[in-house]
Write an enzyme that holds these catalytic residues in place. Structure first.
Site, PDB file in Angstrom:
ATOM      1  N   ASP A 191       0.885  -1.412  -0.055  1.00  0.00           N
ATOM      2  CA  ASP A 191      -0.164   0.009  -0.085  1.00  0.00           C
ATOM      3  C   ASP A 191       0.945   1.465   0.066  1.00  0.00           C
ATOM      4  OD1 ASP A 191      -2.363  -1.823   0.296  1.00  0.00           O
ATOM      5  OD2 ASP A 191      -1.752  -1.775   2.536  1.00  0.00           O
ATOM      6  N   HIS A 219      -4.318  -3.018   7.252  1.00  0.00           N
ATOM      7  CA  HIS A 219      -4.573  -3.497   5.720  1.00  0.00           C
ATOM      8  C   HIS A 219      -5.690  -4.065   5.498  1.00  0.00           C
ATOM      9  CE1 HIS A 219      -3.467  -4.775   1.838  1.00  0.00           C
ATOM     10  NE2 HIS A 219      -3.693  -6.144   2.142  1.00  0.00           N
TER      11      HIS A 219
HETATM   12  P1  NAD Z   1      -2.867 -17.642  -3.173  1.00  0.00           P
HETATM   13  O1  NAD Z   1      -4.066 -18.093  -3.006  1.00  0.00           O
HETATM   14  O2  NAD Z   1      -2.335 -17.743  -4.725  1.00  0.00           O
HETATM   15  O3  NAD Z   1      -1.656 -18.528  -2.488  1.00  0.00           O
HETATM   16  C1  NAD Z   1      -1.842 -18.897  -1.102  1.00  0.00           C
HETATM   17  C2  NAD Z   1      -1.248 -20.067  -0.904  1.00  0.00           C
HETATM   18  O4  NAD Z   1      -1.227 -20.483   0.409  1.00  0.00           O
HETATM   19  C3  NAD Z   1      -1.968 -21.271  -1.669  1.00  0.00           C
HETATM   20  O5  NAD Z   1      -0.881 -22.113  -2.367  1.00  0.00           O
HETATM   21  C4  NAD Z   1      -2.209 -22.163  -0.522  1.00  0.00           C
HETATM   22  O6  NAD Z   1      -2.332 -23.649  -0.845  1.00  0.00           O
HETATM   23  C5  NAD Z   1      -1.440 -21.828   0.562  1.00  0.00           C
HETATM   24  N1  NAD Z   1      -2.233 -22.386   1.922  1.00  0.00           N
HETATM   25  C6  NAD Z   1      -3.262 -22.277   2.358  1.00  0.00           C
HETATM   26  N2  NAD Z   1      -3.504 -22.540   3.662  1.00  0.00           N
HETATM   27  C7  NAD Z   1      -2.271 -22.973   3.993  1.00  0.00           C
HETATM   28  C8  NAD Z   1      -1.713 -23.425   5.032  1.00  0.00           C
HETATM   29  N3  NAD Z   1      -2.480 -23.972   6.215  1.00  0.00           N
HETATM   30  N4  NAD Z   1      -0.407 -23.715   5.163  1.00  0.00           N
HETATM   31  C9  NAD Z   1       0.370 -23.326   4.196  1.00  0.00           C
HETATM   32  N5  NAD Z   1      -0.004 -22.761   3.147  1.00  0.00           N
HETATM   33  C10 NAD Z   1      -1.326 -22.532   2.791  1.00  0.00           C
HETATM   34  O7  NAD Z   1      -2.688 -16.390  -2.691  1.00  0.00           O
HETATM   35  P2  NAD Z   1      -1.527 -15.146  -2.791  1.00  0.00           P
HETATM   36  O8  NAD Z   1      -2.135 -14.286  -4.133  1.00  0.00           O
HETATM   37  O9  NAD Z   1      -0.264 -15.665  -3.003  1.00  0.00           O
HETATM   38  O10 NAD Z   1      -1.787 -14.160  -1.815  1.00  0.00           O
HETATM   39  C11 NAD Z   1      -1.298 -14.818  -0.344  1.00  0.00           C
HETATM   40  C12 NAD Z   1      -1.896 -14.083   0.832  1.00  0.00           C
HETATM   41  O11 NAD Z   1      -1.565 -12.803   0.777  1.00  0.00           O
HETATM   42  C13 NAD Z   1      -3.559 -14.043   0.706  1.00  0.00           C
HETATM   43  O12 NAD Z   1      -3.989 -14.070   2.025  1.00  0.00           O
HETATM   44  C14 NAD Z   1      -3.671 -12.525   0.259  1.00  0.00           C
HETATM   45  O13 NAD Z   1      -4.888 -11.879   0.622  1.00  0.00           O
HETATM   46  C15 NAD Z   1      -2.543 -11.858   0.946  1.00  0.00           C
HETATM   47  N6  NAD Z   1      -2.000 -10.599   0.327  1.00  0.00           N
HETATM   48  C16 NAD Z   1      -1.748  -9.652   1.310  1.00  0.00           C
HETATM   49  C17 NAD Z   1      -1.418  -8.133   0.743  1.00  0.00           C
HETATM   50  C18 NAD Z   1      -1.032  -7.321   1.929  1.00  0.00           C
HETATM   51  O14 NAD Z   1      -0.515  -6.307   1.480  1.00  0.00           O
HETATM   52  N7  NAD Z   1      -0.929  -7.517   3.345  1.00  0.00           N
HETATM   53  C19 NAD Z   1      -1.082  -8.111  -0.388  1.00  0.00           C
HETATM   54  C20 NAD Z   1      -1.411  -9.132  -1.164  1.00  0.00           C
HETATM   55  C21 NAD Z   1      -2.117 -10.309  -0.834  1.00  0.00           C
END
Ligand code: NAD
Length: 366
Positions: A191, A219
């Site tokens: 952000d 966030h």
């Molecule tokens: P994604 O869905 O592509 O990947 C998430 C991965 O986590 C998947 O491979 C899934 O199998 C795995 N997973 C689920 N449960 C799990 C567990 N218990 N242990 C280990 N792995 C597990 O999502 P993404 O686009 O890579 O985003 C990841 C996270 O980051 C999401 O929660 C998204 O909302 C968040 N995000 C946060 C910000 C921020 O600024 N804070 C920005 C972008 C995305």
């Protein structure tokens, strides 16, 4: 006379010792001593951000071009085959800094000896708001925190990215009590970078010439980017971005909503959520934390509140911070106007509500 002679001799000895020390240090600088590798855990490594982030870590974008790494990739059983494929790609990258890769679905194996933990794994956001997601992620974060508590290095530095990032970090802190609270942070750097970009586009200047925006609080869809203290390099010194923009209406409306909705705008265009901009922000966050923020620059990080700016202590709240030698400190003494105060308080309230939901869900887990 004898005393003078003795002092003279002593001075000669001291000068000789000092010169020898300088010569040894100079010669030592030519000896190529490789640093010990750091173990980096990436949970959710098979996901979108994970796949963009892993080569950045292996190339040194996160910890520097002279820091070898061993990467522990963790994901869940249904993605085990994907994880193996990601490992094959990492090996084919032939990265000189990459000294080892473990890919596993076992959280304990993944957390062993970890120096740095990047927590991407979790239940995906889809249509859930932060509160809906808390229920789905609380068990995951409790288990991962317990594994880090027992198996990671006791000084492990943690960055929580998975949403709701601030509250997941709070749960992690709860169940990893021996990891120092200042070592547990959450990501608002994406952000922050988006806000820098909005100002650079508005003023038609390079993004590298804009600094010191702030992301306050949470966030979430209500996140608050604040440009009141941002400055822009004009070539003849830094000037206030607010004065250069000279449009408070834009700063109070479109600037904020453009940053808040940027993720959705990317999904509409790409038909996928952001990946490499988030991975870049993860590297920026960790690099600045460990190596230090450039002089005169601060960045936004979700950190443990110590009550600064009247924010309830104990929340993981995003503040402007500077970093030095692996430690962050909250920038103090910034003047907060009425508009900003209202937003900061609303985000504090939102985080207190998330905390209440999280703690009540925790009791249902016992
Ligand atoms: P994604 O869905 O592509 O990947 C998430 C991965 O986590 C998947 O491979 C899934 O199998 C795995 N997973 C689920 N449960 C799990 C567990 N218990 N242990 C280990 N792995 C597990 O999502 P993404 O686009 O890579 O985003 C990841 C996270 O980051 C999401 O929660 C998204 O909302 C968040 N995000 C946060 C910000 C921020 O600024 N804070 C920005 C972008 C995305």
């Amino acid at each position: 006379m004898e005393t003078l002679d003795l002092i003279q001799k002593l001075l000669v000895v001291l000068v000789c010792l000092y010169l020898s020390w300088r010569i040894i240090r100079y010669l030592w600088s030519f000896v190529d001593v490789e640093k010990d590798p750091l173990i980096v855990l990436v949970s959710g490594a098979a996901g979108q951000i994970g796949c963009a982030l892993l080569p950045m870590i292996a190339r040194g974008a996160m910890l520097g071009p002279d820091q070898p790494v061993i990467i522990h990739m963790l994901d869940i059983e249904p993605t085990a085959e994907i994880l193996k494929g990601v490992k094959l790609e990492l090996m084919d990258g032939a990265f000189p800094l990459l000294k080892g890769v473990i890919c596993t679905t076992d959280v304990i194996e993944a957390c062993k000896g970890v120096d740095i933990a990047i927590m991407l794994g979790g239940f995906p956001r889809r249509k859930d708001d932060n509160k809906g997601l808390i229920f789905k992620n609380i068990g995951i974060y409790k288990a991962q925190a317990s594994a880090l508590e027992q198996h990671a290095d006791s000084n492990c530095k943690v960055l929580v990215v998975a949403n709701p990032a601030n509250t997941n970090a709070l749960i992690l802190k709860e169940f990893a009590p021996s990891i120092p609270e200042e070592n547990i942070t959450s990501l608002t750097r994406l952000d922050h970078n988006r806000a820098l970009n909005q100002i650079s586009e508005n003023l038609n200047v390079h993004v590298g010439d804009v600094r010191n925006v702030i992301i306050w609080g949470n966030h979430s869809s209500n996140l608050y980017p604040d440009a009141n203290h941002a400055t822009v390099n004009t070539g003849v010194g830094y000037k206030s971005a607010k004065e250069l923009i000279s449009d408070d209406h834009w700063l109070h409306t479109d600037f904020i909503s453009n940053v808040q909705t940027r993720g959705q705008t990317i999904i509409q265009a790409r038909r996928l959520s952001c990946a490499f901009s988030a991975a870049t922000a993860v590297c920026d966050h960790m690099r600045d934390w460990i190596i230090g923020t450039p002089k005169g620059t601060w960045v936004s990080m979700g950190v443990y509140s110590d009550g600064s700016y009247g924010i309830q202590p104990g929340l993981i709240y995003s503040f402007p911070v500077t970093c030095e030698k692996g430690e962050w400190s909250i920038v103090q003494g910034l003047k907060i106007d009425e508009f900003a105060r209202e937003k900061m308080d609303a985000l504090e309230k939102e985080l207190i509500e998330e905390k209440t939901v999280a703690y009540s869900s925790l009791s249902s887990l016992h």
